[in-house]
Structure formats: C-alpha cells, structure tokens
Design a protein around this motif. Structure first.
Motif, PDB file in Angstrom:
ATOM      1  N   ASN A  94      49.593  77.953  19.054  1.00 48.77           N
ATOM      2  CA  ASN A  94      50.237  76.676  19.393  1.00 48.77           C
ATOM      3  C   ASN A  94      50.062  75.594  18.163  1.00 48.77           C
ATOM      4  O   ASN A  94      51.000  74.899  17.870  1.00 48.77           O
ATOM      5  N   PHE A  95      49.002  75.610  17.371  1.00 53.27           N
ATOM      6  CA  PHE A  95      48.721  74.950  16.227  1.00 53.27           C
ATOM      7  C   PHE A  95      49.816  75.066  15.102  1.00 53.27           C
ATOM      8  O   PHE A  95      50.285  74.369  14.545  1.00 53.27           O
ATOM      9  N   SER A  96      50.316  76.441  15.002  1.00 48.88           N
ATOM     10  CA  SER A  96      51.116  76.936  13.958  1.00 48.88           C
ATOM     11  C   SER A  96      52.652  76.383  14.486  1.00 48.88           C
ATOM     12  O   SER A  96      53.192  75.656  13.424  1.00 48.88           O
ATOM     13  N   SER A 119      57.476  73.517  25.565  1.00 52.65           N
ATOM     14  CA  SER A 119      57.468  74.809  25.108  1.00 52.65           C
ATOM     15  C   SER A 119      56.342  75.387  25.614  1.00 52.65           C
ATOM     16  O   SER A 119      56.146  76.670  25.945  1.00 52.65           O
ATOM     17  N   LEU A 120      54.890  74.641  25.566  1.00 53.70           N
ATOM     18  CA  LEU A 120      53.559  75.176  25.947  1.00 53.70           C
ATOM     19  C   LEU A 120      53.760  75.559  27.530  1.00 53.70           C
ATOM     20  O   LEU A 120      53.348  76.703  27.853  1.00 53.70           O
ATOM     21  N   PRO A 138      52.070  90.642  27.913  1.00 54.45           N
ATOM     22  CA  PRO A 138      52.188  89.332  28.217  1.00 54.45           C
ATOM     23  C   PRO A 138      51.942  88.478  27.102  1.00 54.45           C
ATOM     24  O   PRO A 138      52.503  87.106  26.947  1.00 54.45           O
ATOM     25  N   ASP A 139      51.291  88.804  25.925  1.00 52.39           N
ATOM     26  CA  ASP A 139      51.065  87.883  24.927  1.00 52.39           C
ATOM     27  C   ASP A 139      52.406  87.903  24.252  1.00 52.39           C
ATOM     28  O   ASP A 139      52.734  86.606  23.386  1.00 52.39           O
ATOM     29  N   GLN A 140      53.491  88.712  24.040  1.00 61.01           N
ATOM     30  CA  GLN A 140      54.674  88.666  23.660  1.00 61.01           C
ATOM     31  C   GLN A 140      55.360  87.799  24.345  1.00 61.01           C
ATOM     32  O   GLN A 140      56.122  86.866  23.476  1.00 61.01           O
ATOM     33  N   ALA A 141      55.255  87.861  25.566  1.00 62.96           N
ATOM     34  CA  ALA A 141      56.168  86.888  26.631  1.00 62.96           C
ATOM     35  C   ALA A 141      55.732  85.350  26.272  1.00 62.96           C
ATOM     36  O   ALA A 141      56.437  84.547  26.226  1.00 62.96           O
ATOM     37  N   TYR A 142      54.522  85.152  26.096  1.00 66.18           N
ATOM     38  CA  TYR A 142      53.914  83.790  25.828  1.00 66.18           C
ATOM     39  C   TYR A 142      54.439  83.294  24.575  1.00 66.18           C
ATOM     40  O   TYR A 142      54.868  82.356  24.204  1.00 66.18           O
ATOM     41  N   ASN A 247      58.791  69.288  35.570  1.00 68.86           N
ATOM     42  CA  ASN A 247      59.069  68.227  34.754  1.00 68.86           C
ATOM     43  C   ASN A 247      57.792  68.271  33.738  1.00 68.86           C
ATOM     44  O   ASN A 247      57.139  67.251  33.476  1.00 68.86           O
ATOM     45  N   ILE A 248      57.644  69.284  33.270  1.00 67.11           N
ATOM     46  CA  ILE A 248      56.454  69.613  32.213  1.00 67.11           C
ATOM     47  C   ILE A 248      57.125  69.461  30.912  1.00 67.11           C
ATOM     48  O   ILE A 248      58.073  70.065  30.437  1.00 67.11           O
ATOM     49  N   GLY A 249      56.623  68.343  30.195  1.00 66.32           N
ATOM     50  CA  GLY A 249      57.264  67.853  28.820  1.00 66.32           C
ATOM     51  C   GLY A 249      58.658  67.575  28.935  1.00 66.32           C
ATOM     52  O   GLY A 249      59.040  67.031  30.176  1.00 66.32           O
ATOM     53  N   TYR A 250      59.335  67.571  27.900  1.00 67.24           N
ATOM     54  CA  TYR A 250      60.850  67.122  27.900  1.00 67.24           C
ATOM     55  C   TYR A 250      61.461  68.036  26.816  1.00 67.24           C
ATOM     56  O   TYR A 250      61.263  67.917  25.789  1.00 67.24           O
ATOM     57  N   SER A 251      62.703  68.694  27.355  1.00 70.17           N
ATOM     58  CA  SER A 251      63.346  69.322  26.504  1.00 70.17           C
ATOM     59  C   SER A 251      64.672  68.723  25.945  1.00 70.17           C
ATOM     60  O   SER A 251      65.558  69.558  25.338  1.00 70.17           O
ATOM     61  N   GLY A 252      64.877  67.524  26.305  1.00 67.82           N
ATOM     62  CA  GLY A 252      66.205  66.808  26.204  1.00 67.82           C
ATOM     63  C   GLY A 252      67.041  66.743  27.301  1.00 67.82           C
ATOM     64  O   GLY A 252      68.019  66.158  27.430  1.00 67.82           O
ATOM     65  N   HIS A 253      66.648  67.059  28.456  1.00 67.07           N
ATOM     66  CA  HIS A 253      67.269  66.955  29.717  1.00 67.07           C
ATOM     67  C   HIS A 253      66.329  67.145  31.131  1.00 67.07           C
ATOM     68  O   HIS A 253      65.243  67.473  30.749  1.00 67.07           O
ATOM     69  N   ARG A 254      66.558  66.592  32.097  1.00 66.21           N
ATOM     70  CA  ARG A 254      65.744  66.717  33.237  1.00 66.21           C
ATOM     71  C   ARG A 254      66.618  67.378  34.256  1.00 66.21           C
ATOM     72  O   ARG A 254      66.249  67.128  35.678  1.00 66.21           O
ATOM     73  N   ILE A 255      67.614  68.212  34.175  1.00 70.89           N
ATOM     74  CA  ILE A 255      68.060  68.981  35.221  1.00 70.89           C
ATOM     75  C   ILE A 255      67.425  70.363  35.544  1.00 70.89           C
ATOM     76  O   ILE A 255      67.068  70.991  34.609  1.00 70.89           O
ATOM     77  N   ALA A 256      67.294  70.411  36.538  1.00 68.99           N
ATOM     78  CA  ALA A 256      66.650  71.472  37.384  1.00 68.99           C
ATOM     79  C   ALA A 256      67.569  72.357  37.997  1.00 68.99           C
ATOM     80  O   ALA A 256      68.308  72.128  39.175  1.00 68.99           O
TER      81      ALA A 256
END
Length: 295
Positions: A94-96, A119-120, A138-142, A247-256
């Motif tokens: 995450n830091f990277s 993203s997180l 699962p690490d690869q999926a993360y 609605n975790i974070g914001y990726s540029g839209h709020r469409i579900a």
C-alpha cells in the motif's frame, strides 16, 4: 492497430511526467504472486526502502501491537515479527502504491486519498472473495485489486483538466467512468493502465486483470485462455462493483452496478447472501484501515 499506437504514444508522451515505479513495488508484486514467499523475503525487500521501513516501525509501535510496558521496537526484523507476515505485506504494498499517487497532481473533484481508499477497498474485497471461492493465490488478488485503477492515475497525469470534465459529465448523466469512456470514444483507463504496466514490465497476469477488470463476460476478454486467470479477473471485477456499492473511497463516480444472476451464481451467491457478504466486507475494510491510514 491505431488504438495500440495511440495508447503507446500517450505513455511515451508522459515519460518525463509520470512517476517512476518504485523498484520495491515491482519486486513485491512478484513476491505476492509467489505462494511460497515468506516473512524473510519481505524483510529483504523492505530493508532497502527507508520510507517503508519507517512506516512499518511506526505501525509496529502502535498500542494494539505493543504489550503494556513493552519497550519500543527499533529494528525492522522485530517490527515485522511483531505485526506479522500479512500486515507487513499489506503495508509495504500500500505504501508503494500510495507513494505514486501522492506525487501526482489531481483535479479538485478527484482526490488522491479517495482513489487510494477505493483501491484499498477493492484489494480487501478481493481477499474476501478469494476466500469465498477458494482462489489459490489471495495475495495476488489483493495486489491486482490495489492496482486495478492505475490507468486513472495515468489519465490524471496526461491531462487532469480533461479528466475532471469527464468526471463532471459522468455525474450529470448518471453513468460510470468506464461507460462514459466507451460511449464517447475517450481514453479508456483500463487499456491505458494495462499499457502503463507493460511499460513498467509488471507481471502479465496483473496487466491482463487491469485490462479486463470491467468485463463480466469472459467471451469478451481477448487472449485470456486460463480458467485461473479468468477467475482472478472475475474476483477484481466483482470486488470493484461491491466497493462502489458500499461507497468505499471514490473512483470518479458513484454508480452501483449489479452483476448478472449467472455471475452471482458462479460465486455461490444470491441477493440475500450478497447482502451478508457486503456486511462482512465492510467489517474487513474497517479492520484494515487503522494501520494503513497511518501511511
């Protein structure tokens, strides 16, 4: 072929403006793709990056990790063993990624921290979904979930004013950013992101997931033959939908968006089970945040 050249040209035009990929991120993604990696491997990597070392020491000295009256942890070896393998991997990765985001100029209606939290959220959700269906790595999926929207970062770097207008237009019309890109023939963040990762020489599976993370239909995913890779794309595609809904974070839209019933069944879910899963994901995300929000 024209499309290929266009995206290549965008990457080349950004050569001097894009942040360089931290070497540790490339190495970490490789290690996280290896199910045989262990704490010693992570220790070897983080020791060469003083900033990540400092963050891990900072987290390891939080109250939830230290026992009462326990002395402060001062070595990276002790810190990694205190917080554990899973926390160490997540913090370093995450830091990277966050480091790249923070040195990019964002428009006023699209915040770096919001994109990172989205993203997180997708990364955490990808872990939960991996466990649900027994995905082998699962690490690869993360890692794929955390990096899936890297193309938006590249678009911001290319022209943040144009990207800001796209966000505003999508909001007015009630459509998500990907649909807007497709309908108007705009630069697509999924294709641009995959090209950027190719330029950075990242693993091919990661490149493929980023390219197709908006495609539910496996038949649309060109040159993807591996059932395991299709499953990995399914996980990140689904995780992205769930995180937008929550609605975790914001990726540029709020469409579900809602996945098809057939797709839900492939995960052993129906609408009722999906609601329970979403509650679990929100809890997992909330548990992940305290340490990572210190970054």
């Amino acid at each position: 072929m024209t499309e290929e050249i266009e995206y290549e040209n965008i990457i080349l035009s950004l050569k001097d403006r894009l942040p360089s990929l931290p070497q540790i991120l490339q190495d970490l993604v490789g290690k996280l793709s290896d199910p045989n990696s262990n704490l010693d491997h992570v220790e070897e990597l983080v020791q060469i990056d003083q900033a990540i070392t400092a963050q891990i020491l900072k987290v390891s000295n939080k109250l939830e990790f230290l026992e009462p009256h326990e002395p402060r942890i001062v070595t990276i070896h002790d810190a990694l063993h205190k917080i554990g393998f899973e926390n160490a991997k997540r913090i370093a990765l995450n830091f990277s990624v966050l480091k790249i985001m923070r040195i990019t100029k964002f428009p006023t209606n699209f915040c770096c921290e919001d994109l990172w939290q989205h993203s997180l959220g997708v990364a955490v959700t990808s872990l939960v979904l991996s466990d649900l269906i027994g995905f082998e790595n699962p690490d690869q999926a993360y890692a794929c979930g955390l990096i899936h929207d890297i193309g938006k970062l590249v678009k911001v770097s290319h022209n943040y004013r144009v990207f800001s207008k796209e966000i505003a237009s999508g909001y007015r019309k009630g459509i998500d950013s990907h649909d807007l890109e497709v309908r108007r023939g705009l630069i697509r963040h999924d294709l641009l992101g995959s090209k950027m990762l190719e330029h950075w020489k990242m693993p091919s599976d990661l490149i493929t997931v980023v390219k197709w993370h908006h495609s539910e239909n496996r038949a649309e995913r060109e040159e993807v033959d591996s059932p395991c890779l299709h499953q990995l794309i399914d996980i990140v595609y689904f995780a992205n939908l769930i995180v937008n809904k929550l609605n975790i974070g914001y990726s540029g839209h709020r469409i579900a968006k809602v996945p098809s019933p057939k797709f839900l069944r492939s995960f052993g879910l129906d609408e009722t089970k999906l609601e329970s899963l979403e509650i679990e994901i929100q809890e997992k995300y909330d548990q992940s945040c305290p340490a990572l929000l210190m970054l």
